[in-house]
Design a protein around this motif. Structure first.
Motif, PDB file in Angstrom:
ATOM      1  N   HIS A 221       3.577  -3.513 -37.935  1.00  0.00           N
ATOM      2  CA  HIS A 221       3.116  -3.392 -39.316  1.00  0.00           C
ATOM      3  C   HIS A 221       3.474  -4.601 -40.167  1.00  0.00           C
ATOM      4  CE1 HIS A 221       2.248   0.701 -38.086  1.00  0.00           C
ATOM      5  NE2 HIS A 221       1.455   0.740 -39.134  1.00  0.00           N
ATOM      6  N   TYR A 222       4.528  -5.322 -39.811  1.00  0.00           N
ATOM      7  CA  TYR A 222       4.767  -6.599 -40.489  1.00  0.00           C
ATOM      8  C   TYR A 222       3.685  -7.604 -40.119  1.00  0.00           C
ATOM      9  CZ  TYR A 222       9.252  -5.723 -42.717  1.00  0.00           C
ATOM     10  OH  TYR A 222      10.238  -5.251 -43.552  1.00  0.00           O
ATOM     11  N   LEU A 223       3.250  -7.566 -38.861  1.00  0.00           N
ATOM     12  CA  LEU A 223       2.194  -8.478 -38.423  1.00  0.00           C
ATOM     13  C   LEU A 223       0.894  -8.198 -39.157  1.00  0.00           C
ATOM     14  CD1 LEU A 223       1.026 -10.632 -36.490  1.00  0.00           C
ATOM     15  CD2 LEU A 223       0.595  -8.778 -34.854  1.00  0.00           C
ATOM     16  N   TRP A 224       0.461  -6.916 -39.154  1.00  0.00           N
ATOM     17  CA  TRP A 224      -0.815  -6.596 -39.802  1.00  0.00           C
ATOM     18  C   TRP A 224      -0.727  -6.774 -41.315  1.00  0.00           C
ATOM     19  CZ3 TRP A 224      -3.007  -7.673 -35.889  1.00  0.00           C
ATOM     20  CH2 TRP A 224      -2.916  -7.016 -34.673  1.00  0.00           C
ATOM     21  N   GLY A 225       0.447  -6.562 -41.884  1.00  0.00           N
ATOM     22  CA  GLY A 225       0.605  -6.805 -43.311  1.00  0.00           C
ATOM     23  C   GLY A 225       0.473  -8.283 -43.652  1.00  0.00           C
ATOM     24  N   SER A 226       0.954  -9.146 -42.755  1.00  0.00           N
ATOM     25  CA  SER A 226       0.867 -10.598 -42.983  1.00  0.00           C
ATOM     26  C   SER A 226      -0.554 -11.117 -42.814  1.00  0.00           C
ATOM     27  CB  SER A 226       1.798 -11.338 -42.019  1.00  0.00           C
ATOM     28  OG  SER A 226       3.146 -10.959 -42.222  1.00  0.00           O
TER      29      SER A 226
ATOM     30  N   GLY B 220      -1.721 -21.065 -31.258  1.00  0.00           N
ATOM     31  CA  GLY B 220      -1.099 -22.364 -31.501  1.00  0.00           C
ATOM     32  C   GLY B 220      -2.032 -23.388 -32.090  1.00  0.00           C
ATOM     33  N   GLY B 221      -3.205 -22.952 -32.560  1.00  0.00           N
ATOM     34  CA  GLY B 221      -4.176 -23.902 -33.099  1.00  0.00           C
ATOM     35  C   GLY B 221      -4.155 -24.024 -34.606  1.00  0.00           C
ATOM     36  N   GLY B 222      -3.149 -23.460 -35.256  1.00  0.00           N
ATOM     37  CA  GLY B 222      -3.075 -23.537 -36.711  1.00  0.00           C
ATOM     38  C   GLY B 222      -1.634 -23.439 -37.180  1.00  0.00           C
ATOM     39  N   ASP B 223      -1.419 -23.770 -38.444  1.00  0.00           N
ATOM     40  CA  ASP B 223      -0.073 -23.707 -39.013  1.00  0.00           C
ATOM     41  C   ASP B 223       0.347 -22.246 -39.187  1.00  0.00           C
ATOM     42  OD1 ASP B 223       0.075 -26.451 -39.161  1.00  0.00           O
ATOM     43  OD2 ASP B 223      -0.809 -26.517 -41.176  1.00  0.00           O
ATOM     44  N   ASP B 224       1.542 -21.935 -38.720  1.00  0.00           N
ATOM     45  CA  ASP B 224       2.036 -20.557 -38.759  1.00  0.00           C
ATOM     46  C   ASP B 224       3.047 -20.401 -39.888  1.00  0.00           C
ATOM     47  OD1 ASP B 224       2.493 -17.938 -38.138  1.00  0.00           O
ATOM     48  OD2 ASP B 224       3.801 -18.349 -36.434  1.00  0.00           O
ATOM     49  N   ASP B 225       2.570 -20.528 -41.125  1.00  0.00           N
ATOM     50  CA  ASP B 225       3.455 -20.464 -42.281  1.00  0.00           C
ATOM     51  C   ASP B 225       4.011 -19.056 -42.509  1.00  0.00           C
ATOM     52  OD1 ASP B 225       2.983 -23.160 -42.793  1.00  0.00           O
ATOM     53  OD2 ASP B 225       1.196 -22.718 -44.000  1.00  0.00           O
ATOM     54  N   LEU B 226       3.301 -18.040 -42.046  1.00  0.00           N
ATOM     55  CA  LEU B 226       3.715 -16.657 -42.283  1.00  0.00           C
ATOM     56  C   LEU B 226       4.473 -16.050 -41.110  1.00  0.00           C
ATOM     57  CD1 LEU B 226       0.433 -15.316 -43.981  1.00  0.00           C
ATOM     58  CD2 LEU B 226       2.562 -16.045 -45.089  1.00  0.00           C
ATOM     59  N   GLY B 227       4.735 -16.840 -40.077  1.00  0.00           N
ATOM     60  CA  GLY B 227       5.486 -16.334 -38.936  1.00  0.00           C
ATOM     61  C   GLY B 227       4.727 -15.318 -38.106  1.00  0.00           C
ATOM     62  N   LEU B 228       3.416 -15.511 -37.979  1.00  0.00           N
ATOM     63  CA  LEU B 228       2.616 -14.533 -37.234  1.00  0.00           C
ATOM     64  C   LEU B 228       2.976 -14.501 -35.758  1.00  0.00           C
ATOM     65  CD1 LEU B 228      -0.983 -14.968 -38.733  1.00  0.00           C
ATOM     66  CD2 LEU B 228       0.921 -13.554 -39.525  1.00  0.00           C
ATOM     67  N   ARG B 229       3.301 -15.676 -35.207  1.00  0.00           N
ATOM     68  CA  ARG B 229       3.546 -15.719 -33.755  1.00  0.00           C
ATOM     69  C   ARG B 229       4.784 -14.937 -33.356  1.00  0.00           C
ATOM     70  NH1 ARG B 229       1.117 -20.920 -33.962  1.00  0.00           N
ATOM     71  NH2 ARG B 229       3.083 -21.971 -34.389  1.00  0.00           N
ATOM     72  N   TRP B 230       5.892 -15.090 -34.119  1.00  0.00           N
ATOM     73  CA  TRP B 230       7.098 -14.366 -33.712  1.00  0.00           C
ATOM     74  C   TRP B 230       6.942 -12.864 -33.971  1.00  0.00           C
ATOM     75  CZ3 TRP B 230       9.926 -11.321 -36.946  1.00  0.00           C
ATOM     76  CH2 TRP B 230       9.880 -11.565 -38.315  1.00  0.00           C
ATOM     77  N   LYS B 231       6.162 -12.497 -34.988  1.00  0.00           N
ATOM     78  CA  LYS B 231       5.907 -11.071 -35.223  1.00  0.00           C
ATOM     79  C   LYS B 231       5.033 -10.493 -34.101  1.00  0.00           C
ATOM     80  CE  LYS B 231       6.182 -11.723 -40.218  1.00  0.00           C
ATOM     81  NZ  LYS B 231       5.428 -11.824 -41.488  1.00  0.00           N
ATOM     82  N   TYR B 232       4.042 -11.281 -33.675  1.00  0.00           N
ATOM     83  CA  TYR B 232       3.172 -10.835 -32.594  1.00  0.00           C
ATOM     84  C   TYR B 232       3.961 -10.726 -31.286  1.00  0.00           C
ATOM     85  CZ  TYR B 232      -0.610 -10.842 -29.158  1.00  0.00           C
ATOM     86  OH  TYR B 232      -1.433 -10.530 -28.110  1.00  0.00           O
ATOM     87  N   ASP B 233       4.780 -11.750 -31.000  1.00  0.00           N
ATOM     88  CA  ASP B 233       5.597 -11.708 -29.777  1.00  0.00           C
ATOM     89  C   ASP B 233       6.564 -10.530 -29.808  1.00  0.00           C
ATOM     90  OD1 ASP B 233       4.357 -13.950 -28.768  1.00  0.00           O
ATOM     91  OD2 ASP B 233       5.893 -15.345 -29.498  1.00  0.00           O
ATOM     92  N   GLY B 234       7.161 -10.277 -30.978  1.00  0.00           N
ATOM     93  CA  GLY B 234       8.072  -9.145 -31.107  1.00  0.00           C
ATOM     94  C   GLY B 234       7.363  -7.826 -30.860  1.00  0.00           C
TER      95      GLY B 234
END
Length: 219
Positions: free
Chosen positions: A149-154, A169-183
């Motif tokens: 839900h943190y991921l979908w909220g972001s 990895g093709g864009g700037d991850d200013d909102l931390g989407l990758r670590w939320k998705y991996d988590g």
């Protein structure tokens, strides 16, 4: 009722069980997931402390002996009900949850039927391991809900193509989407694997109890 510290901890754990469902009635996600996770982990910790203190302080009581497994089963059953209810109803989640719920109900009924001879079904090390596995699996699955839900909220309001680009990895991850998705992915997979392990231990424990009870069921 004897209000020893172990008995108080057991009673608090018993009261915390319905609190898991209440979290999702009065709070929006991911706050509901957070509160349920903290409540469940806190209650699981008391499960170890109340037994340890009862033995160390020689405060084991009949009431505590009765309430302790009831509190454990209530926590597990209600937590699984909430997790399955708020999931996509995947068979990979529903099947092990069904095995666990069936065993808990079956063994409780078996103990009730045996009555005075229920002491035959004393808690074994295997049963303690299955309870530990259940609680760890459920805690990880609650954590998965937090990440999700943190991921979908972001990503709310973002174009799906932009989200896909960031996650690959093709864009700037200013909102931390990758670590939320991996988590979300890792906790989801780990939670399912742990739940299947818990289901296997639960089934083995149930078969062990049934084998011990068979001499009293011959009629």
């Amino acid at each position: 009722m004897i209000w020893t510290v172990p008995n108080v901890l057991t009673m608090l754990r018993l009261l915390a069980a319905p609190g898991l469902a209440v979290m999702f009635l009065y709070f929006h996600r991911p706050w509901a997931d957070w509160f349920a996770l903290l409540l469940f982990v806190g209650a699981a910790v008391t499960d170890w402390f109340d037994g340890y203190l009862a033995r160390s302080w020689k405060q084991t009581t009949r009431l505590g002996t009765m309430l302790d497994p009831i509190a454990d089963k209530a926590m597990v059953v209600i937590a699984l009900m909430v997790i399955v209810g708020y999931s996509s109803m995947s068979p990979w989640l529903v099947l092990p949850a069904t095995v666990i719920l069936f065993r808990e109900v079956f063994v409780s009924g078996l103990r009730e039927y045996l009555g005075d001879t229920a002491g035959t079904l004393k808690v074994t090390k295997l049963a303690k391991w299955k309870t530990t596995a259940q609680m760890v699996a459920i805690a990880v699955l609650f954590a998965q809900g937090v990440f999700e839900h943190y991921l979908w909220g972001s990503t709310d309001g973002m174009d799906q193509a932009v989200v896909d680009a960031i996650l690959t990895g093709g864009g700037d991850d200013d909102l931390g989407l990758r670590w939320k998705y991996d988590g979300m992915i890792w906790s989801g997979h780990a939670g399912l694997w742990l739940l299947w392990l818990a289901a296997a231990l639960t089934l083995a424990s149930g078969v062990d109890y049934l084998r011990k009870a068979l001499p009293f069921l011959k009629d």
